[in-house]
Write an enzyme that holds these catalytic residues in place. Structure first.
Site, mmCIF file in Angstrom:
data_model
loop_
_atom_site.group_PDB
_atom_site.id
_atom_site.type_symbol
_atom_site.label_atom_id
_atom_site.label_comp_id
_atom_site.label_asym_id
_atom_site.label_seq_id
_atom_site.Cartn_x
_atom_site.Cartn_y
_atom_site.Cartn_z
ATOM 1 C CE1 TYR A 294 -3.534 -2.655 0.802
ATOM 2 C CE2 TYR A 294 -4.635 -0.532 0.860
ATOM 3 C CZ TYR A 294 -4.692 -1.903 0.754
ATOM 4 O OH TYR A 294 -5.893 -2.520 0.601
ATOM 5 C CE LYS B 213 1.795 -17.980 -2.156
ATOM 6 N NZ LYS B 213 0.857 -19.122 -2.271
ATOM 7 C CG ASP C 154 -2.208 -20.289 -1.081
ATOM 8 O OD1 ASP C 154 -1.743 -20.238 0.075
ATOM 9 O OD2 ASP C 154 -1.690 -20.966 -1.987
ATOM 10 C CG ASP D 74 -8.140 -4.670 1.278
ATOM 11 O OD1 ASP D 74 -9.127 -4.195 1.875
ATOM 12 O OD2 ASP D 74 -7.992 -4.619 0.047
ATOM 13 C CG ASP E 267 -13.835 -6.810 1.715
ATOM 14 O OD1 ASP E 267 -13.629 -6.059 2.693
ATOM 15 O OD2 ASP E 267 -14.257 -6.406 0.619
HETATM 16 C C1 IPM Z 1 -10.562 -1.065 3.423
HETATM 17 C C2 IPM Z 1 -10.743 -0.524 2.029
HETATM 18 C C3 IPM Z 1 -9.580 0.404 1.715
HETATM 19 C C4 IPM Z 1 -8.305 -0.423 1.765
HETATM 20 C C5 IPM Z 1 -9.669 1.155 0.389
HETATM 21 C C6 IPM Z 1 -11.002 1.847 0.210
HETATM 22 C C7 IPM Z 1 -8.542 2.116 0.225
HETATM 23 O O1 IPM Z 1 -10.858 -1.547 1.122
HETATM 24 O O2 IPM Z 1 -10.523 -0.273 4.373
HETATM 25 O O3 IPM Z 1 -10.464 -2.276 3.569
HETATM 26 O O4 IPM Z 1 -7.925 -1.040 0.766
HETATM 27 O O5 IPM Z 1 -7.680 -0.459 2.822
HETATM 28 MG MG MG Z 2 -10.982 -3.486 2.004
#
Ligand code: IPM
Ligand code: MG
Length: 358
Positions: A142, A192, A224, A248, A252
């Site tokens: 990042y 990884k 993975d 990240d 999700d």
């Molecule tokens: C998160 C989001 C952010 C990230 C984006 C919107 C920059 O996906 O907070 O997980 O990738 O960290």
């Molecule tokens: Mg995210």
């Protein structure tokens, strides 16, 4: 009277709506637990870009820095998709994380018993899931340099750098081990290391730090495999620690165990010298803006994390969590978690109900 200054950054899309509901709940907390919260609202994201030319104005950073805690709604809208990268709303998120040194991102993924049937996964797989994902938030690909798109050997080439310093891994590991100690004392570090050098260092540091926490059982998993295991058998996990990009993606994925992205909070913590930031893990959902239909629970639960981590009040924090549970038990649902037989409520009705039950 316990008095705190809270910086509110509602941002874009449905950010304002969910932050408003969180405020309702906090005002119930003020009355019940003897707090006084002073709010200061600042711009962030696309709206900040529109009004000031920058998605993260200096005044927003200064205000956040001088507060006791920050609550963020969400940033982003499709209408900003064509902006140059340096002024896109997402840039503001990365910017505020860096400015406040928010290197530790805590993303819990738990399933309310009341919502097991809302998940896309089978009940017996997800019932009782309670995972804490600790994502490193200010390093990795990042922020790594060099980065860019350049002509190299006559061809357009894009590159980013996955990079971690030992000290960065070390500090996130300490947060992770301490968190695991307060939970089930099981920490899984995800990397990884079979391919990446940066992951080999990650693993080495994890093993080193583990020596200081003999009561915590450390395991390692390749990312993975972890993605697969999270769906196959999520209950094997208690606390997870991982880098920025893996975290990240995995967070999700883990959020869907809970039934809806609209349910999960997060806390982004620093070394204590700068205030922490609390935000729902969902985005700005521009298509739902102003419709009073989104689920404010993720933001409300983020205030519960604020009470716990910034104000050291696990009693008030628990009160928020219990109130959410009670309202769900009574069958109230925003559309994202609605199933036949429930009582459909709007964003603001959900906020009212949770506030009333504090
Ligand atoms: C998160 C989001 C952010 C990230 C984006 C919107 C920059 O996906 O907070 O997980 O990738 O960290
Ligand atoms: Mg995210």
């Amino acid at each position: 009277m316990k008095e705190f200054n809270i910086c509110l950054l509602p941002g874009d899309g449905i950010g304002c709506e969910v932050v408003n509901e969180a405020k309702k709940v906090l005002s119930a907390i003020e009355k019940k637990f003897g707090y006084k919260f002073n709010y200061k609202e600042e711009l962030i994201g696309g709206i900040a870009y529109e009004k000031t030319g920058s998605p993260l104005p200096q005044i927003t950073i200064d205000s956040a820095k001088s507060s006791d805690a920050v609550i963020l709604g969400a940033v982003g809208d499709w209408k900003y998709d064509t902006l140059p990268p340096e002024v896109r709303p997402e840039r503001a998120l990365l910017g505020i994380r860096k400015a406040l040194n928010l290197f530790a991102n805590l993303r819990p993924a738990y399933v309310f018993d009341e919502l097991v049937s809302s998940s896309t996964l089978k009940e017996d797989i997800i019932k009782g899931v309670d995972i804490m994902i600790i994502r490193e938030l200010t390093g990795d690909v990042y922020f790594g340099e060099p980065k860019g798109v350049e002509i190299i050997n006559g061809e357009k080439t894009g590159f980013n750098n996955m990079i971690y310093k030992e000290s960065e891994i070390n500090r996130i590991m300490h947060v992770a081990f301490k968190t695991a100690q307060k939970r089930n004392k099981k920490l899984c570090s995800i990397d990884k290391a079979n391919v990446l050098d940066v992951s080999r260092l990650w693993r080495e540091v994890a093993i080193e730090v583990a020596k200081e926490y003999p009561d915590v059982e450390l395991s390692h998993m390749y990312v993975d495999n972890a993605a697969m295991q999270l769906i196959r058998n999520p209950k094997q996990f208690d606390t997870i620690v991982t880098g920025n990009i893996f975290g990240d993606i995995l967070s999700d994925e883990a959020s869907m165990l809970s039934g809806s992205l609209g349910m999960l909070p997060s806390a982004s913590l620093s070394d204590g010298k700068t205030p922490s930031l609390y935000e729902p893990i969902h985005g700005s959902a521009p298509d739902l803006k102003g419709k009073n239909v989104v689920n404010p629970i993720a933001t409300i639960l983020s205030t519960a994390m604020m009470l716990e981590y910034s104000f050291n009040d696990s009693v008030a924090s628990k009160a928020v969590y219990e109130s959410v549970k009670k309202v769900l038990k009574e069958g109230y649902r925003t559309p994202d978690i609605f199933i036949e037989g429930n009582k459909n409520v709007s964003t603001s009705q959900m906020g009212d109900l949770i506030a009333q039950n504090i």
